[in-house]
Design a protein around this motif. Sequence first.
Motif, PDB file in Angstrom:
ATOM      1  N   ARG A 327       0.969  -1.323   0.098  1.00  0.00           N
ATOM      2  CA  ARG A 327       0.026   0.060  -0.075  1.00  0.00           C
ATOM      3  C   ARG A 327       0.756   1.136   0.084  1.00  0.00           C
ATOM      4  NH1 ARG A 327      -1.558   4.071   2.940  1.00  0.00           N
ATOM      5  NH2 ARG A 327      -0.166   3.362   4.777  1.00  0.00           N
ATOM      6  N   ILE A 328       1.963   1.313   0.717  1.00  0.00           N
ATOM      7  CA  ILE A 328       2.957   2.491   0.957  1.00  0.00           C
ATOM      8  C   ILE A 328       3.458   2.510  -0.215  1.00  0.00           C
ATOM      9  CG2 ILE A 328       4.955   3.431   1.920  1.00  0.00           C
ATOM     10  CD1 ILE A 328       3.754   2.135   4.732  1.00  0.00           C
ATOM     11  N   ILE A 329       4.060   1.456  -0.926  1.00  0.00           N
ATOM     12  CA  ILE A 329       4.994   1.644  -2.245  1.00  0.00           C
ATOM     13  C   ILE A 329       3.878   2.296  -3.362  1.00  0.00           C
ATOM     14  CG2 ILE A 329       6.215   0.368  -3.938  1.00  0.00           C
ATOM     15  CD1 ILE A 329       7.238  -1.319  -1.589  1.00  0.00           C
ATOM     16  N   THR A 330       2.893   1.615  -3.425  1.00  0.00           N
ATOM     17  CA  THR A 330       1.991   2.018  -4.385  1.00  0.00           C
ATOM     18  C   THR A 330       1.349   3.575  -4.353  1.00  0.00           C
ATOM     19  OG1 THR A 330       1.032  -0.194  -4.766  1.00  0.00           O
ATOM     20  CG2 THR A 330      -0.203   1.541  -5.560  1.00  0.00           C
ATOM     21  N   SER A 331       1.084   3.865  -3.093  1.00  0.00           N
ATOM     22  CA  SER A 331       0.658   5.258  -3.014  1.00  0.00           C
ATOM     23  C   SER A 331       1.588   6.175  -3.060  1.00  0.00           C
ATOM     24  CB  SER A 331      -0.238   5.365  -1.406  1.00  0.00           C
ATOM     25  OG  SER A 331       0.735   5.142  -0.661  1.00  0.00           O
ATOM     26  N   SER A 332       2.783   5.785  -2.900  1.00  0.00           N
ATOM     27  CA  SER A 332       4.178   6.711  -2.878  1.00  0.00           C
ATOM     28  C   SER A 332       4.457   7.041  -4.472  1.00  0.00           C
ATOM     29  CB  SER A 332       5.272   6.164  -2.238  1.00  0.00           C
ATOM     30  OG  SER A 332       5.138   6.183  -0.688  1.00  0.00           O
ATOM     31  N   LEU A 333       4.552   5.996  -5.108  1.00  0.00           N
ATOM     32  CA  LEU A 333       4.647   5.980  -6.557  1.00  0.00           C
ATOM     33  C   LEU A 333       3.596   6.913  -7.111  1.00  0.00           C
ATOM     34  CD1 LEU A 333       6.198   2.569  -7.194  1.00  0.00           C
ATOM     35  CD2 LEU A 333       7.408   4.666  -7.094  1.00  0.00           C
ATOM     36  N   GLU A 334       2.432   6.651  -6.831  1.00  0.00           N
ATOM     37  CA  GLU A 334       1.292   7.361  -7.741  1.00  0.00           C
ATOM     38  C   GLU A 334       1.273   8.687  -7.224  1.00  0.00           C
ATOM     39  OE1 GLU A 334      -1.877   3.691  -8.069  1.00  0.00           O
ATOM     40  OE2 GLU A 334      -2.107   5.052  -6.283  1.00  0.00           O
ATOM     41  N   ALA A 335       1.439   9.223  -5.846  1.00  0.00           N
ATOM     42  CA  ALA A 335       1.572  10.555  -5.328  1.00  0.00           C
ATOM     43  C   ALA A 335       2.552  11.409  -6.029  1.00  0.00           C
ATOM     44  CB  ALA A 335       1.584  10.615  -3.946  1.00  0.00           C
ATOM     45  N   PHE A 336       3.854  10.656  -6.011  1.00  0.00           N
ATOM     46  CA  PHE A 336       5.104  11.511  -6.631  1.00  0.00           C
ATOM     47  C   PHE A 336       4.925  11.571  -8.314  1.00  0.00           C
ATOM     48  CE2 PHE A 336       6.289  10.879  -2.259  1.00  0.00           C
ATOM     49  CZ  PHE A 336       6.882  12.106  -1.877  1.00  0.00           C
ATOM     50  N   ASP A 337       4.436  10.511  -8.705  1.00  0.00           N
ATOM     51  CA  ASP A 337       4.514  10.587  -9.987  1.00  0.00           C
ATOM     52  C   ASP A 337       3.507  11.562 -10.568  1.00  0.00           C
ATOM     53  OD1 ASP A 337       6.205   8.577 -10.568  1.00  0.00           O
ATOM     54  OD2 ASP A 337       4.501   6.691 -10.962  1.00  0.00           O
ATOM     55  N   ALA A 338       2.375  11.826  -9.826  1.00  0.00           N
ATOM     56  CA  ALA A 338       1.518  12.922 -10.329  1.00  0.00           C
ATOM     57  C   ALA A 338       1.926  14.214 -10.279  1.00  0.00           C
ATOM     58  CB  ALA A 338       0.193  12.705  -9.214  1.00  0.00           C
ATOM     59  N   VAL A 339       3.099  14.517  -9.452  1.00  0.00           N
ATOM     60  CA  VAL A 339       3.803  15.822  -9.530  1.00  0.00           C
ATOM     61  C   VAL A 339       5.087  15.758 -10.281  1.00  0.00           C
ATOM     62  CG1 VAL A 339       2.542  16.630  -7.417  1.00  0.00           C
ATOM     63  CG2 VAL A 339       4.752  15.482  -7.307  1.00  0.00           C
TER      64      VAL A 339
END
Length: 574
Positions: A327-339
């Motif tokens: 969960r943490i890895i997925t949400s991290s990559l998605e959040a940072f990829d978005a910016v």
Amino acid sequence: MSVTLNDLRALRLTPIHDRDEESRWWRSSVIYQVYPRSFRDLNGDGIGDLPGITAEMEQLADLGIDALWLSPFYPSPQLDGGYDVSDYCDVDPAFGTLQDFDALMEAAGALSIKVIIDLVPNHCSHDHPLFRAALAAEPGSPERELFVFRDGRGESGQLPPNNWQSHFGGPAWTRVTESDGSPGQWYLHLFDSSQPDFNWDHEGVRQEFDGVLRFWLDRGVAGFRVDAAHTLIKADGLPDWGGRADGKPSPGYPFTEAPMFGQPRIQEIFQRWRRILDEYDGERILCSEANAHPIERMADWVRPGQMHQTFNFSYLEAPWDAAELRRIITSSLEAFDAVEAPTTWVLSNHDVLRHATRFGQSADPARPGDGIGPEDEQPDHDLGVRRARAASLFTLGLPGGVYLYQGEELGLTDHTTMPHEFRQDPTYQRTGGQRVGRDGCRVPLPWTRDGDSLGFSAPGTSWLPQPQGWAELSREAQRRDPSSTLALYRSALALRRTRGLGAGSLAWAEDFSGDGCLGFVNDGILVLLNLNATAVDLPDLPVLLRSRPETTTPRVLGSEECVWLQIGQLTPAA
């Protein structure tokens, strides 16, 4: 987990992150944190110094890192390990001279190692000339406007201006005695009372740090790790706060509402600094140390034109649990990829338990996130090191940047039985010993098998004692041992670089995830982590690396083990 070689052609993949096509060093770098006081002492006074770092630079190059991050080495009373700075543009004599710093920069550059340094902007030392001038001045004076001075509450101002608490325990306010001897105003310190907070709403403070940035950029640093970056701006009116002093979410008190953390105006400062760094060549960077929640809030500060990186505290604090890690890895990559920013991964640093200790703790430690003392339940050393090796190999397979803390490549644990008389952390002092503090993770490194300080200092002196058993964890003991933790890090870092994993992609391998296991593919390498207490079967694929070299059954992934397997390029099944 039984998947045949033929089945791999139809491997079920869930893509999360695409390969990073931007060729910028900091987006995929491995940065090694040096805590100068504990790295290597060359002048024999028991305190690590800059010449000691320079002397061992080839060892760091041999490890395979891209850059160093130096914790504070500035002039300081050393009441908080150098994070109480009295002069931002010099070197403390305990660590050497500016000429020693220049020599370090030259040695690092010759080995293609970049150097970033700590910037401590939220607060300074009570010995800083600006704060001494503020204490000598009258209430309401320009000198006091550079800090957060307020009148107290109550009939005679005898109560603090609000209920804020220090990160190190106790109130976040200290009352001063005015020049006429009367009780006076209060000043804010989110950390120790020796660390008064700057008033970052004041242009004079901003100009002061513009000059600090330029001073070190002119000396060639590759950038700054910004200490407590989320604390610079405080909410108007300094309202009371009922949540946790460290800002972590608690029932009814989300981080986003904390009046001393993460205020929107903080982005003005980051943008100002970014413009300064962009004037210099060589891609100078800013990395934010901001324990912000949720991850999406943290990503706000690495949007274009602000910070380049920020530490991922959610990953640092992740439990030994496959579902939570995913969960943490997925949400991290998605959040940072978005910016359009890279994610960073970190397992240890100078403020937390080393992960070889943390992963050996019981499920419910006495003081979560704090140090461990001799009276506490002791961690399971073998379990912790086994899990730490697996976690490290797993982390080095992830795309993005990675931060390593000195000594983790040796498998070092905290000194959890350190006698209390040696403790120097202000947390221990301010809480009367109720919180052990961070000294256990800051113990000087072992370099040799022999000697009173295991090669840290020639005379054998050491500012903190080393625990029993570290002789066999020394760099000398591990250097030629192919099964050592040092060998594992060297091999993983070499493969990470040659295969470009830092700039790679990530897709969850569903056939290998679940029931306590986690698997992902990064550009032709299948990374599998078994967090179970029981072994599982491995597919028939070439093994590149595994975290437990003593394994005698090559087609089994042992308990608390990680492995890298070669699969080539795969296309997700329809």
